[in-house]
Scaffold this motif. Structure first.
Motif, PDB file in Angstrom:
ATOM      1  N   GLU A 138    -109.977 143.543  33.220  1.00 30.15           N
ATOM      2  CA  GLU A 138    -110.786 143.979  34.360  1.00 30.15           C
ATOM      3  C   GLU A 138    -110.563 143.072  35.571  1.00 30.15           C
ATOM      4  O   GLU A 138    -110.449 143.551  36.702  1.00 30.15           O
ATOM      5  CB  GLU A 138    -112.275 143.975  33.991  1.00 30.15           C
ATOM      6  CG  GLU A 138    -112.712 145.202  33.224  1.00 30.15           C
ATOM      7  CD  GLU A 138    -114.148 145.611  33.543  1.00 30.15           C
ATOM      8  OE1 GLU A 138    -114.489 146.769  33.274  1.00 30.15           O
ATOM      9  OE2 GLU A 138    -114.940 144.783  34.056  1.00 30.15           O
ATOM     10  N   ALA A 139    -110.540 141.764  35.313  1.00 27.59           N
ATOM     11  CA  ALA A 139    -110.343 140.805  36.414  1.00 27.59           C
ATOM     12  C   ALA A 139    -108.999 141.042  37.088  1.00 27.59           C
ATOM     13  O   ALA A 139    -108.887 141.028  38.322  1.00 27.59           O
ATOM     14  CB  ALA A 139    -110.423 139.375  35.879  1.00 27.59           C
ATOM     15  N   THR A 140    -107.964 141.297  36.273  1.00 26.78           N
ATOM     16  CA  THR A 140    -106.624 141.521  36.819  1.00 26.78           C
ATOM     17  C   THR A 140    -106.597 142.805  37.653  1.00 26.78           C
ATOM     18  O   THR A 140    -106.085 142.825  38.781  1.00 26.78           O
ATOM     19  CB  THR A 140    -105.595 141.600  35.663  1.00 26.78           C
ATOM     20  OG1 THR A 140    -105.672 140.384  34.907  1.00 26.78           O
ATOM     21  CG2 THR A 140    -104.182 141.760  36.193  1.00 26.78           C
ATOM     22  N   ASP A 175    -111.301 138.451  23.208  1.00 29.08           N
ATOM     23  CA  ASP A 175    -111.654 139.375  24.299  1.00 29.08           C
ATOM     24  C   ASP A 175    -110.604 139.322  25.409  1.00 29.08           C
ATOM     25  O   ASP A 175    -110.551 138.365  26.186  1.00 29.08           O
ATOM     26  CB  ASP A 175    -113.039 138.988  24.844  1.00 29.08           C
ATOM     27  CG  ASP A 175    -113.563 139.979  25.880  1.00 29.08           C
ATOM     28  OD1 ASP A 175    -112.768 140.780  26.411  1.00 29.08           O
ATOM     29  OD2 ASP A 175    -114.774 139.946  26.158  1.00 29.08           O
ATOM     30  N   TYR A 235    -110.502 142.163  27.312  1.00 34.35           N
ATOM     31  CA  TYR A 235    -111.078 143.185  28.201  1.00 34.35           C
ATOM     32  C   TYR A 235    -111.507 142.567  29.528  1.00 34.35           C
ATOM     33  O   TYR A 235    -111.249 143.102  30.605  1.00 34.35           O
ATOM     34  CB  TYR A 235    -112.277 143.836  27.499  1.00 34.35           C
ATOM     35  CG  TYR A 235    -113.022 144.840  28.343  1.00 34.35           C
ATOM     36  CD1 TYR A 235    -112.525 146.143  28.523  1.00 34.35           C
ATOM     37  CD2 TYR A 235    -114.224 144.515  28.965  1.00 34.35           C
ATOM     38  CE1 TYR A 235    -113.212 147.071  29.302  1.00 34.35           C
ATOM     39  CE2 TYR A 235    -114.916 145.434  29.744  1.00 34.35           C
ATOM     40  CZ  TYR A 235    -114.405 146.702  29.903  1.00 34.35           C
ATOM     41  OH  TYR A 235    -115.085 147.608  30.675  1.00 34.35           O
ATOM     42  N   ARG A 236    -112.180 141.402  29.451  1.00 37.68           N
ATOM     43  CA  ARG A 236    -112.677 140.742  30.657  1.00 37.68           C
ATOM     44  C   ARG A 236    -111.524 140.385  31.603  1.00 37.68           C
ATOM     45  O   ARG A 236    -111.611 140.555  32.808  1.00 37.68           O
ATOM     46  CB  ARG A 236    -113.454 139.475  30.255  1.00 37.68           C
ATOM     47  CG  ARG A 236    -114.190 138.818  31.421  1.00 37.68           C
ATOM     48  CD  ARG A 236    -114.769 137.472  31.029  1.00 37.68           C
ATOM     49  NE  ARG A 236    -115.752 137.573  29.971  1.00 37.68           N
ATOM     50  CZ  ARG A 236    -115.672 136.967  28.797  1.00 37.68           C
ATOM     51  NH1 ARG A 236    -114.641 136.181  28.527  1.00 37.68           N
ATOM     52  NH2 ARG A 236    -116.604 137.124  27.888  1.00 37.68           N
ATOM     53  N   ILE A 237    -110.411 139.904  30.997  1.00 37.15           N
ATOM     54  CA  ILE A 237    -109.266 139.487  31.807  1.00 37.15           C
ATOM     55  C   ILE A 237    -108.550 140.704  32.382  1.00 37.15           C
ATOM     56  O   ILE A 237    -108.037 140.672  33.500  1.00 37.15           O
ATOM     57  CB  ILE A 237    -108.283 138.671  30.939  1.00 37.15           C
ATOM     58  CG1 ILE A 237    -109.008 137.515  30.249  1.00 37.15           C
ATOM     59  CG2 ILE A 237    -107.177 138.105  31.797  1.00 37.15           C
ATOM     60  CD1 ILE A 237    -108.122 136.800  29.260  1.00 37.15           C
ATOM     61  N   PRO A 273    -115.823 147.041  23.707  1.00 39.62           N
ATOM     62  CA  PRO A 273    -114.856 147.848  24.449  1.00 39.62           C
ATOM     63  C   PRO A 273    -113.439 147.616  23.927  1.00 39.62           C
ATOM     64  O   PRO A 273    -113.221 146.769  23.057  1.00 39.62           O
ATOM     65  CB  PRO A 273    -115.013 147.341  25.885  1.00 39.62           C
ATOM     66  CG  PRO A 273    -115.584 145.974  25.768  1.00 39.62           C
ATOM     67  CD  PRO A 273    -116.328 145.906  24.466  1.00 39.62           C
ATOM     68  N   VAL A 301    -108.762 130.705  30.422  1.00 37.71           N
ATOM     69  CA  VAL A 301    -108.934 132.165  30.316  1.00 37.71           C
ATOM     70  C   VAL A 301    -110.252 132.545  29.638  1.00 37.71           C
ATOM     71  O   VAL A 301    -110.796 133.609  29.882  1.00 37.71           O
ATOM     72  CB  VAL A 301    -107.750 132.869  29.607  1.00 37.71           C
ATOM     73  CG1 VAL A 301    -106.470 132.714  30.404  1.00 37.71           C
ATOM     74  CG2 VAL A 301    -107.576 132.389  28.179  1.00 37.71           C
ATOM     75  N   GLU A 345    -103.798 144.631  40.332  1.00 39.27           N
ATOM     76  CA  GLU A 345    -102.603 144.323  39.547  1.00 39.27           C
ATOM     77  C   GLU A 345    -102.657 145.027  38.186  1.00 39.27           C
ATOM     78  O   GLU A 345    -103.739 145.372  37.708  1.00 39.27           O
ATOM     79  CB  GLU A 345    -102.486 142.803  39.304  1.00 39.27           C
ATOM     80  CG  GLU A 345    -102.465 141.956  40.567  1.00 39.27           C
ATOM     81  CD  GLU A 345    -101.128 141.988  41.295  1.00 39.27           C
ATOM     82  OE1 GLU A 345    -100.184 142.639  40.809  1.00 39.27           O
ATOM     83  OE2 GLU A 345    -101.027 141.349  42.361  1.00 39.27           O
ATOM     84  N   VAL A 346    -101.494 145.229  37.590  1.00 35.29           N
ATOM     85  CA  VAL A 346    -101.414 145.802  36.239  1.00 35.29           C
ATOM     86  C   VAL A 346    -101.514 144.660  35.223  1.00 35.29           C
ATOM     87  O   VAL A 346    -100.840 143.642  35.369  1.00 35.29           O
ATOM     88  CB  VAL A 346    -100.088 146.572  36.037  1.00 35.29           C
ATOM     89  CG1 VAL A 346     -99.944 147.029  34.586  1.00 35.29           C
ATOM     90  CG2 VAL A 346    -100.026 147.764  36.983  1.00 35.29           C
ATOM     91  N   PHE A 347    -102.369 144.814  34.237  1.00 31.02           N
ATOM     92  CA  PHE A 347    -102.577 143.774  33.221  1.00 31.02           C
ATOM     93  C   PHE A 347    -101.469 143.842  32.170  1.00 31.02           C
ATOM     94  O   PHE A 347    -101.254 144.881  31.551  1.00 31.02           O
ATOM     95  CB  PHE A 347    -103.943 143.981  32.557  1.00 31.02           C
ATOM     96  CG  PHE A 347    -104.242 143.001  31.457  1.00 31.02           C
ATOM     97  CD1 PHE A 347    -104.433 141.656  31.732  1.00 31.02           C
ATOM     98  CD2 PHE A 347    -104.343 143.417  30.129  1.00 31.02           C
ATOM     99  CE1 PHE A 347    -104.709 140.750  30.727  1.00 31.02           C
ATOM    100  CE2 PHE A 347    -104.620 142.520  29.111  1.00 31.02           C
ATOM    101  CZ  PHE A 347    -104.808 141.185  29.418  1.00 31.02           C
ATOM    102  N   HIS A 348    -100.793 142.736  31.986  1.00 26.85           N
ATOM    103  CA  HIS A 348     -99.743 142.662  30.963  1.00 26.85           C
ATOM    104  C   HIS A 348    -100.261 141.898  29.754  1.00 26.85           C
ATOM    105  O   HIS A 348    -100.640 140.737  29.871  1.00 26.85           O
ATOM    106  CB  HIS A 348     -98.506 141.962  31.518  1.00 26.85           C
ATOM    107  CG  HIS A 348     -97.726 142.815  32.459  1.00 26.85           C
ATOM    108  ND1 HIS A 348     -98.074 142.980  33.773  1.00 26.85           N
ATOM    109  CD2 HIS A 348     -96.623 143.596  32.259  1.00 26.85           C
ATOM    110  CE1 HIS A 348     -97.211 143.804  34.365  1.00 26.85           C
ATOM    111  NE2 HIS A 348     -96.323 144.192  33.462  1.00 26.85           N
ATOM    112  N   GLN A 355    -109.052 144.336  39.031  1.00 30.01           N
ATOM    113  CA  GLN A 355    -109.914 144.190  40.211  1.00 30.01           C
ATOM    114  C   GLN A 355    -109.107 143.758  41.438  1.00 30.01           C
ATOM    115  O   GLN A 355    -109.478 144.053  42.565  1.00 30.01           O
ATOM    116  CB  GLN A 355    -110.970 143.134  39.840  1.00 30.01           C
ATOM    117  CG  GLN A 355    -112.029 142.827  40.855  1.00 30.01           C
ATOM    118  CD  GLN A 355    -112.874 141.640  40.362  1.00 30.01           C
ATOM    119  OE1 GLN A 355    -113.121 141.486  39.161  1.00 30.01           O
ATOM    120  NE2 GLN A 355    -113.300 140.798  41.291  1.00 30.01           N
ATOM    121  N   HIS A 356    -108.013 143.063  41.192  1.00 31.16           N
ATOM    122  CA  HIS A 356    -107.173 142.595  42.296  1.00 31.16           C
ATOM    123  C   HIS A 356    -105.942 143.489  42.474  1.00 31.16           C
ATOM    124  O   HIS A 356    -104.940 143.056  43.068  1.00 31.16           O
ATOM    125  CB  HIS A 356    -106.781 141.133  42.063  1.00 31.16           C
ATOM    126  CG  HIS A 356    -107.948 140.198  42.165  1.00 31.16           C
ATOM    127  ND1 HIS A 356    -108.415 139.696  43.358  1.00 31.16           N
ATOM    128  CD2 HIS A 356    -108.802 139.730  41.217  1.00 31.16           C
ATOM    129  CE1 HIS A 356    -109.487 138.937  43.148  1.00 31.16           C
ATOM    130  NE2 HIS A 356    -109.737 138.937  41.853  1.00 31.16           N
TER     131      HIS A 356
END
Lengths: 243, 243
Positions: free
Chosen positions: B87-89, B81, B83-85, B148, B43, B94-97, B91-92
């Motif tokens: 955004e990556a999630t 961090d 934030y990067r993950i 951020p 990650v 999906e909702v980031f958990h 981007q596809h």
């Protein structure tokens, strides 16, 4: 580039080990190196459990779902430990105050010590792998290791003689991970775009075209649902006050 | 004992540096070493902010109350961090958990990378000191570094040419820190008793008898009141869901 930096840069996790136990000298060097790591205000808020008993190792392999926990030369469990400090504080008639900060300090202390252990092991030609899966069933593992209140297993560390030589997985480009004088959102995004291509190619080659994913996709796959959602209630139950 | 273990065992924190900036080659070796550390499921949930701007360094020295943050050759702030993950999630689609587990992963990732950076620096004859004091006023530092949401400064790392050669502070005896096959409460207590004597002697000699304390007493002095009680609300404000 000196040999130490060469060693650090050459790291890869090892997940297959020869059935060779570590010598007492190796274990001593690993543990002494761990102890020499930086620690916040000398609190040394961690404890290392060395699992050598075969039956215990078997149970830990089952609880982590990780067979090589049993097969490795040595399995260490790095625990964040506020219990020792609580006792020390109370010994002098004071009330121990804990909060999110002390939890953080203990967790970071455990990680710094572990990374020293990992590097010491690798410097002797051994291989290592961090086992975050000790957090899959942390309550059961805590019971098995007889951890008192205010102690929790942050991760395990397998150490042994490597029986594989995996290729190194590429990392995010420097531009994404290291920012000059302030966080660079756009540079981070561009780094991820580049990295997605790199990782796509890496998997394509490694799996002969069977796995076609990239980094952001694998993050989306991982985080579109909660991971180890039990951790907070587990930590509450261990007595940590995360306020 | 090989030279790497020698280096690890020889660590001491440096708090006085010569006014010599690091070379680009040194910085590159440090950062590349940091990146090569283990990371949970790849990650890479951390970002390093390299503070080189003199005005920024001055403000960071003030906010941490640590003068040598300004005087060292390089000051890195290691941030956990998510934030990067996120955004990556997203981007596809999906909702980031996120939860306590992802917070832990990011914090540990930052620590493992930092310890590699520290060792790389020391291998080149440089000195280091971790600066937990970035958590004294973390909101102000986050603003200054334009972090951020879902990014927080775990600690800083000063790196530079040492201008002092402090003696090494003794650590808890192995018996207290490393337990075989399960937590040993009584061995831990006995280790602290021994260590209290060692530390008492250490301070007596180092301060010519002016400071007569021991480890458990210094822990009691520290933890009889809350330390950095703002950390939880700070993390909440950064968007971390510590559930």
């Amino acid at each position: 580039m000196n040999p130490v930096i060469e060693l650090l840069k050459n790291h890869r996790s090892i997940r297959k080990f020869k059935d060779i136990p570590l010598t007492p000298e190796q274990i001593d060097a690993i543990v002494t190196s761990a102890q020499a790591a930086s620690t916040s205000s000398n609190v040394q808020a961690y404890t290392i459990i060395a699992a050598t008993d075969p039956e215990l190792r078997k149970q830990l392999a089952e609880l982590t779902g990780t067979a090589y926990v049993e097969q490795t030369g040595l399995f260490l469990i790095f625990c964040a430990d506020l219990y020792r400090i609580k006792e020390a504080t109370e010994q002098h008639g004071e009330v121990f105050h804990q909060n999110m900060e002390s939890f953080l300090v203990a967790t970071v202390d455990a990680a710094l010590a572990a990374q020293n252990a990992a590097i010491a092991a690798e410097s002797m030609g051994l291989g290592i792998c961090y086992i975050g899966a000790v957090r899959n069933q942390p309550q059961e593992i805590s019971k098995l290791l007889q951890l008192p209140e205010l102690v929790y297993p942050v991760f395990g560390l397998t150490i042994g003689v490597p029986d594989q030589a995996p290729i190194q997985r590429p990392r995010l480009p420097k531009e994404a991970l290291v920012h000059l004088n302030g966080y660079q959102v756009e540079a981070g995004r561009e780094g991820v775009r580049q990295y997605d291509e790199t990782v796509h190619e890496y998997y394509k080659v490694r799996t002969q075209g069977k796995t076609l994913t990239n980094w952001s996709q694998s993050m989306a796959d991982k985080y579109r649902k909660p991971v180890r959602a039990h951790m907070r209630s587990f930590l509450d139950a261990r007595g940590f006050r995360l306020e």
